[in-house]
Scaffold this motif. Structure first.
Motif, PDB file in Angstrom:
ATOM      1  N   GLN A   5      11.697  56.573  27.070  1.00  0.00           N
ATOM      2  CA  GLN A   5      10.471  55.804  28.133  1.00  0.00           C
ATOM      3  C   GLN A   5      10.240  57.407  29.384  1.00  0.00           C
ATOM      4  O   GLN A   5      11.158  57.739  30.188  1.00  0.00           O
ATOM      5  CB  GLN A   5      10.916  55.470  28.744  1.00  0.00           C
ATOM      6  CG  GLN A   5       9.577  54.542  28.857  1.00  0.00           C
ATOM      7  CD  GLN A   5       9.508  53.155  29.653  1.00  0.00           C
ATOM      8  OE1 GLN A   5       9.694  52.647  29.140  1.00  0.00           O
ATOM      9  NE2 GLN A   5       8.584  52.441  30.707  1.00  0.00           N
ATOM     10  N   SER A   7       8.835  58.516  32.130  1.00  0.00           N
ATOM     11  CA  SER A   7       8.297  58.458  33.815  1.00  0.00           C
ATOM     12  C   SER A   7       7.889  59.961  34.435  1.00  0.00           C
ATOM     13  O   SER A   7       9.355  60.783  34.685  1.00  0.00           O
ATOM     14  CB  SER A   7       8.975  57.718  34.233  1.00  0.00           C
ATOM     15  OG  SER A   7       7.969  57.238  35.323  1.00  0.00           O
ATOM     16  N   SER A  19       4.186  52.847  27.802  1.00  0.00           N
ATOM     17  CA  SER A  19       5.214  53.938  28.856  1.00  0.00           C
ATOM     18  C   SER A  19       4.416  54.784  29.338  1.00  0.00           C
ATOM     19  O   SER A  19       3.127  55.505  28.116  1.00  0.00           O
ATOM     20  CB  SER A  19       6.675  54.678  27.984  1.00  0.00           C
ATOM     21  OG  SER A  19       6.536  55.302  27.103  1.00  0.00           O
ATOM     22  N   THR A  22       6.857  58.353  25.118  1.00  0.00           N
ATOM     23  CA  THR A  22       7.766  58.248  25.073  1.00  0.00           C
ATOM     24  C   THR A  22       8.376  59.232  23.486  1.00  0.00           C
ATOM     25  O   THR A  22       8.034  59.526  23.114  1.00  0.00           O
ATOM     26  CB  THR A  22       7.653  56.309  23.957  1.00  0.00           C
ATOM     27  OG1 THR A  22       7.206  55.419  24.602  1.00  0.00           O
ATOM     28  CG2 THR A  22       9.209  55.855  23.372  1.00  0.00           C
ATOM     29  N   GLU A 102      11.728  47.643  27.376  1.00  0.00           N
ATOM     30  CA  GLU A 102      12.041  48.851  27.930  1.00  0.00           C
ATOM     31  C   GLU A 102      12.758  49.270  27.096  1.00  0.00           C
ATOM     32  O   GLU A 102      13.749  48.705  26.577  1.00  0.00           O
ATOM     33  CB  GLU A 102      12.341  49.401  29.514  1.00  0.00           C
ATOM     34  CG  GLU A 102      11.200  48.818  30.244  1.00  0.00           C
ATOM     35  CD  GLU A 102      11.413  48.836  31.524  1.00  0.00           C
ATOM     36  OE1 GLU A 102      11.997  49.867  31.687  1.00  0.00           O
ATOM     37  OE2 GLU A 102      10.783  49.395  32.508  1.00  0.00           O
ATOM     38  N   PRO A 103      13.183  50.378  26.559  1.00  0.00           N
ATOM     39  CA  PRO A 103      11.781  51.065  26.585  1.00  0.00           C
ATOM     40  C   PRO A 103      11.092  50.998  25.770  1.00  0.00           C
ATOM     41  O   PRO A 103      10.736  51.173  24.942  1.00  0.00           O
ATOM     42  CB  PRO A 103      12.243  53.143  26.409  1.00  0.00           C
ATOM     43  CG  PRO A 103      13.563  52.981  25.562  1.00  0.00           C
ATOM     44  CD  PRO A 103      14.149  51.173  25.755  1.00  0.00           C
TER      45      PRO A 103
END
Length: 131
Positions: A5, A7, A19, A22, A102-103
């Motif tokens: 994921q 960020s 997210s 990805t 998650e992810p």
């Protein structure tokens, strides 16, 4: 196969079950899941008028398609969500959180005026990468 994921503080944090982006290694099989609706295996429509129940059935249908291809929902790296009413965003993500961990996959949600049947409130397609 590792899925990550992405960020960054350069973007606002998502307010739903998805997210910002990805990443996934480009080995394995790509699975493109067609738009899934709230149709049950017997052909009936689950949750007519109830977006939570329809979302649950749609997620079950996506799950079944990915599993039939040899994967799990953890292999899903992208979903596109089509809804009849964007005001249902929180209700939809309440249910999605029960299916995706998650992810999280990347996601787009858009409001549309019509879907293939007048009783459909949501449709989701997906892309998975299976090792």
């Amino acid at each position: 196969m590792p899925k990550t994921q992405v960020s960054t503080e350069a973007l606002r944090s998502p307010n739903g079950v998805f997210s910002q982006a990805t990443t996934i290694e480009a080995t394995g099989r790509l699975v493109f899941v067609s738009g899934m609706t709230a149709r049950r295996p017997d052909g009936s429509i689950a949750g007519v008028g109830d977006v939570r129940e329809q979302t649950r059935q749609v997620c079950e249908n996506v799950k079944s398609a990915v599993e039939a291809a040899g994967g799990t929902l953890a292999d899903v790296c992208r979903v596109d969500v089509y809804v009849r009413n964007m005001e249902d965003f929180a209700k939809i993500h309440e249910i999605r959180a029960q299916y995706f961990a998650e992810p999280l996959p990347a996601s787009t949600m858009v409001e549309v005026s019509k879907l293939a049947h007048p009783d459909y409130l949501i449709e989701i397609n997906a892309i998975a990468v299976i090792a």
